[in-house]
Design a protein around this motif. Structure first.
Motif, PDB file in Angstrom:
ATOM      1  N   UNK A 167     -13.978  12.017  -1.455  1.00  0.00           N
ATOM      2  CA  UNK A 167     -13.493  13.385  -1.541  1.00  0.00           C
ATOM      3  C   UNK A 167     -13.198  13.749  -2.986  1.00  0.00           C
ATOM      4  N   UNK A 181      -6.980   7.173  -4.527  1.00  0.00           N
ATOM      5  CA  UNK A 181      -7.358   8.081  -5.608  1.00  0.00           C
ATOM      6  C   UNK A 181      -7.687   7.339  -6.891  1.00  0.00           C
ATOM      7  N   UNK A 192     -12.022   7.150   1.263  1.00  0.00           N
ATOM      8  CA  UNK A 192     -11.367   6.895   2.535  1.00  0.00           C
ATOM      9  C   UNK A 192     -12.238   5.904   3.301  1.00  0.00           C
ATOM     10  N   UNK A 193     -11.593   4.958   3.958  1.00  0.00           N
ATOM     11  CA  UNK A 193     -12.361   3.908   4.621  1.00  0.00           C
ATOM     12  C   UNK A 193     -12.569   4.243   6.094  1.00  0.00           C
ATOM     13  N   UNK A 194     -13.392   3.461   6.716  1.00  0.00           N
ATOM     14  CA  UNK A 194     -13.723   3.668   8.125  1.00  0.00           C
ATOM     15  C   UNK A 194     -12.525   3.397   9.020  1.00  0.00           C
ATOM     16  N   UNK A 195     -11.636   2.527   8.570  1.00  0.00           N
ATOM     17  CA  UNK A 195     -10.561   2.061   9.451  1.00  0.00           C
ATOM     18  C   UNK A 195      -9.190   2.505   9.026  1.00  0.00           C
ATOM     19  N   UNK A 196      -9.120   3.538   8.235  1.00  0.00           N
ATOM     20  CA  UNK A 196      -7.816   4.019   7.818  1.00  0.00           C
ATOM     21  C   UNK A 196      -7.882   5.463   7.446  1.00  0.00           C
ATOM     22  N   UNK A 197      -6.733   6.068   7.336  1.00  0.00           N
ATOM     23  CA  UNK A 197      -6.692   7.468   6.974  1.00  0.00           C
ATOM     24  C   UNK A 197      -6.242   7.713   5.553  1.00  0.00           C
ATOM     25  N   UNK A 198      -5.715   6.689   4.907  1.00  0.00           N
ATOM     26  CA  UNK A 198      -5.121   6.942   3.597  1.00  0.00           C
ATOM     27  C   UNK A 198      -6.214   7.129   2.562  1.00  0.00           C
ATOM     28  N   UNK A 199      -5.948   8.039   1.626  1.00  0.00           N
ATOM     29  CA  UNK A 199      -6.847   8.271   0.506  1.00  0.00           C
ATOM     30  C   UNK A 199      -6.468   7.337  -0.632  1.00  0.00           C
ATOM     31  N   UNK A 221     -16.119   5.061   4.119  1.00  0.00           N
ATOM     32  CA  UNK A 221     -16.578   6.127   5.010  1.00  0.00           C
ATOM     33  C   UNK A 221     -16.957   7.375   4.209  1.00  0.00           C
TER      34      UNK A 221
END
Lengths: 116, 111
Positions: free
Chosen positions: B34, B101, B92-99, B31
């Motif tokens: 950062x 790194x 960060x992916x479309x289906x999750x919130x975790x970064x 997605x």
């Protein structure tokens, strides 16, 4: 508060001791994350809360690690029977995100845990 | 497994130099990407890039994303000693919130 705060900033524990690390997210932020950062590495995901619900705990390295956020604001990461490999900086982050997929995460200053 | 790789691992430049930091990624259902700057402890947010080819700029810093070649660059022009830090890239992916790194690039700007 103005930003994410964490306490303590530094913690030294003897091997086998239990520790509890606290995170106060930015007021109103729904999502809260815990990351572990070993020396010279990028942060690695541990677990994620949306309000009080722990939606993802896939990054917790063992069953000695436990996190909670009972009222949907402050969170505590607990590590039982600490081992030397648990030594790291533990970072907390929060974001406004209600759903999945990408909002800015604001990080706290971290807790540096040293296990002797 | 999602992966983010940064290069170089470290860099030493003189004040006034321009630097380019690289970040490549392999992420299922990508997605956004950062960039963070980390001094001492807390990573501070720099940019979030979601669309390919659109440069984001903040003062002397700029960044761009190439979703075809799966990489991003962070440029810093006219570097200052205060730019010395670890620069982290995260996906960060479309289906999750975790970064997820990368390991970071350590930048040291000498006066």
């Amino acid at each position: 508060g103005a930003g994410v705060s964490q306490s303590p900033r530094y913690k030294v524990a003897k091997r086998g001791q239990d520790v509890a690390l606290r995170c106060d997210p930015i007021s109103g932020h729904v999502s809260l994350f815990w990351y572990q950062q070993a020396l010279g590495q990028g942060p690695e995901f541990l677990t994620y809360f949306q309000n009080e619900a722990q939606l993802d705990k896939s990054g917790l390295p063992s069953d000695r690690f436990f996190a909670e956020r009972p009222e949907g604001s402050v969170s505590t990461l607990k590590i039982q029977r600490t081992q030397q490999e648990d030594s790291a900086v533990y970072l907390c982050a929060s974001s406004l995100a209600l759903g999945e997929g990408g909002n800015e995460q604001f990080f706290g200053p971290g807790t540096r845990l040293t296990v002797l | 497994e999602d992966k983010v790789v940064q290069s170089p691992l470290s860099l030493v430049v003189h004040e006034g130099d321009t630097v380019t930091l690289n970040c490549s990624y392999e992420v299922t259902n990508f997605r956004s990407l950062l960039w963070y700057k980390q001094e001492k402890k807390a990573p501070t947010f720099l940019f979030m890039l979601t669309s390919s080819g659109i440069e984001k700029k903040s003062g002397r810093l700029s960044s761009i994303l190439d979703k075809k070649e799966l990489f991003s660059i962070l440029n810093i022009t006219a570097t200052q000693t205060g730019d010395s830090a670890v620069y982290l890239c995260a996906s960060i992916s479309e289906y999750g919130n975790k970064l997820v790194f990368g390991a970071g690039t350590i930048l040291r700007v000498k006066s």
